[in-house]
Motif scaffolding. Structure first.
Motif, PDB file in Angstrom:
ATOM      1  N   ALA A  57       0.900  -1.155   0.047  1.00 54.04           N
ATOM      2  CA  ALA A  57      -0.172   0.085  -0.134  1.00 54.04           C
ATOM      3  C   ALA A  57       0.796   1.185  -0.028  1.00 54.04           C
ATOM      4  CB  ALA A  57      -0.974   0.174   1.211  1.00 54.04           C
ATOM      5  N   ALA A  58       0.231   2.176  -0.625  1.00 56.37           N
ATOM      6  CA  ALA A  58       1.207   3.570  -0.696  1.00 56.37           C
ATOM      7  C   ALA A  58       0.403   4.677  -0.035  1.00 56.37           C
ATOM      8  CB  ALA A  58       1.784   3.849  -1.717  1.00 56.37           C
ATOM      9  N   LEU A  59       0.983   5.523   0.618  1.00 54.96           N
ATOM     10  CA  LEU A  59       0.301   6.914   0.913  1.00 54.96           C
ATOM     11  C   LEU A  59       1.008   8.062   0.414  1.00 54.96           C
ATOM     12  CD1 LEU A  59      -0.522   6.127   4.566  1.00 54.96           C
ATOM     13  CD2 LEU A  59      -2.027   5.877   2.723  1.00 54.96           C
ATOM     14  N   THR A  60       0.575   9.151   0.315  1.00 54.81           N
ATOM     15  CA  THR A  60       1.190  10.400   0.158  1.00 54.81           C
ATOM     16  C   THR A  60       0.452  11.494   0.616  1.00 54.81           C
ATOM     17  OG1 THR A  60       2.134  11.614  -2.002  1.00 54.81           O
ATOM     18  CG2 THR A  60      -0.331  11.083  -2.096  1.00 54.81           C
ATOM     19  N   ASP A  61       1.544  12.759   0.863  1.00 60.30           N
ATOM     20  CA  ASP A  61       1.130  13.933   1.460  1.00 60.30           C
ATOM     21  C   ASP A  61       0.014  14.541   0.560  1.00 60.30           C
ATOM     22  OD1 ASP A  61       0.953  16.553   2.453  1.00 60.30           O
ATOM     23  OD2 ASP A  61       3.069  16.879   2.302  1.00 60.30           O
ATOM     24  N   PRO A  62      -1.043  14.981   0.805  1.00 56.71           N
ATOM     25  CA  PRO A  62      -2.186  15.782   0.006  1.00 56.71           C
ATOM     26  C   PRO A  62      -1.326  16.727  -0.618  1.00 56.71           C
ATOM     27  CG  PRO A  62      -2.877  15.723   2.159  1.00 56.71           C
ATOM     28  CD  PRO A  62      -1.641  14.730   2.265  1.00 56.71           C
ATOM     29  N   ASP A  63      -0.537  17.536   0.158  1.00 52.53           N
ATOM     30  CA  ASP A  63       0.086  18.835  -0.280  1.00 52.53           C
ATOM     31  C   ASP A  63       1.170  18.669  -1.253  1.00 52.53           C
ATOM     32  OD1 ASP A  63      -2.007  20.194   1.082  1.00 52.53           O
ATOM     33  OD2 ASP A  63      -0.907  20.182   2.922  1.00 52.53           O
TER      34      ASP A  63
END
Length: 145
Positions: A57-63
């Motif tokens: 799974a992978a997450l990213t900073d929305p900004d």
């Protein structure tokens, strides 16, 4: 020259651990790579066997400012204390009114416990709350400061 970096977390259940950290950090799911409408389409086009689709799974900073975080399923479980951990700096600093700081810390801790984390310890500086040590759903330590 600065080197671009990301953080990778080894885990047993990538989706469970990613969901916890999504709540902890306010991150969002990383969108599919450019040119693909979905991760499923990308995985299929990359010939990744379907039984491996839940292995990451992978997450990213929305900004788009802070590093991405990946979660990868590994066969072994966590066995010792982390040598590296994140400090979630939600309190606003020691110079802030203690009641406000404690409310911010405890509120964030409550959200993370509801998301599957557990409190390991509270640390005080005299009668002032300094930080709370938590574990994510698989035992990885973090501090809420």
């Amino acid at each position: 020259m600065v080197t671009r970096w990301t953080l990778t977390v080894d885990c047993q259940d990538a989706n469970v651990v990613a969901a916890f950290w999504k709540e902890a950090l306010g991150y969002v799911d990383r969108p599919a790579p450019r040119g693909w409408d979905s991760w499923e389409q990308w995985l299929r086009d990359m010939h990744v066997p379907e039984e491996e689709w839940g292995d990451a799974a992978a997450l990213t900073d929305p900004d788009g400012v802070l590093p991405d975080i990946s979660f990868l399923r590994v066969p072994e479980g966590k066995t010792v204390k982390n040598r590296l951990h994140l400090d979630l700096q939600v309190g606003g600093g020691r110079d802030l009114d203690q009641a406000v700081r404690v409310e911010r810390i405890r509120s964030h801790v409550d959200r993370l416990v509801a998301a599957g984390g557990r409190v390991l310890a509270e640390h005080h500086d005299g009668d002032r709350l300094d930080h709370v040590v938590l574990a994510d759903p698989e035992g990885n330590e973090l501090c809420v400061v």
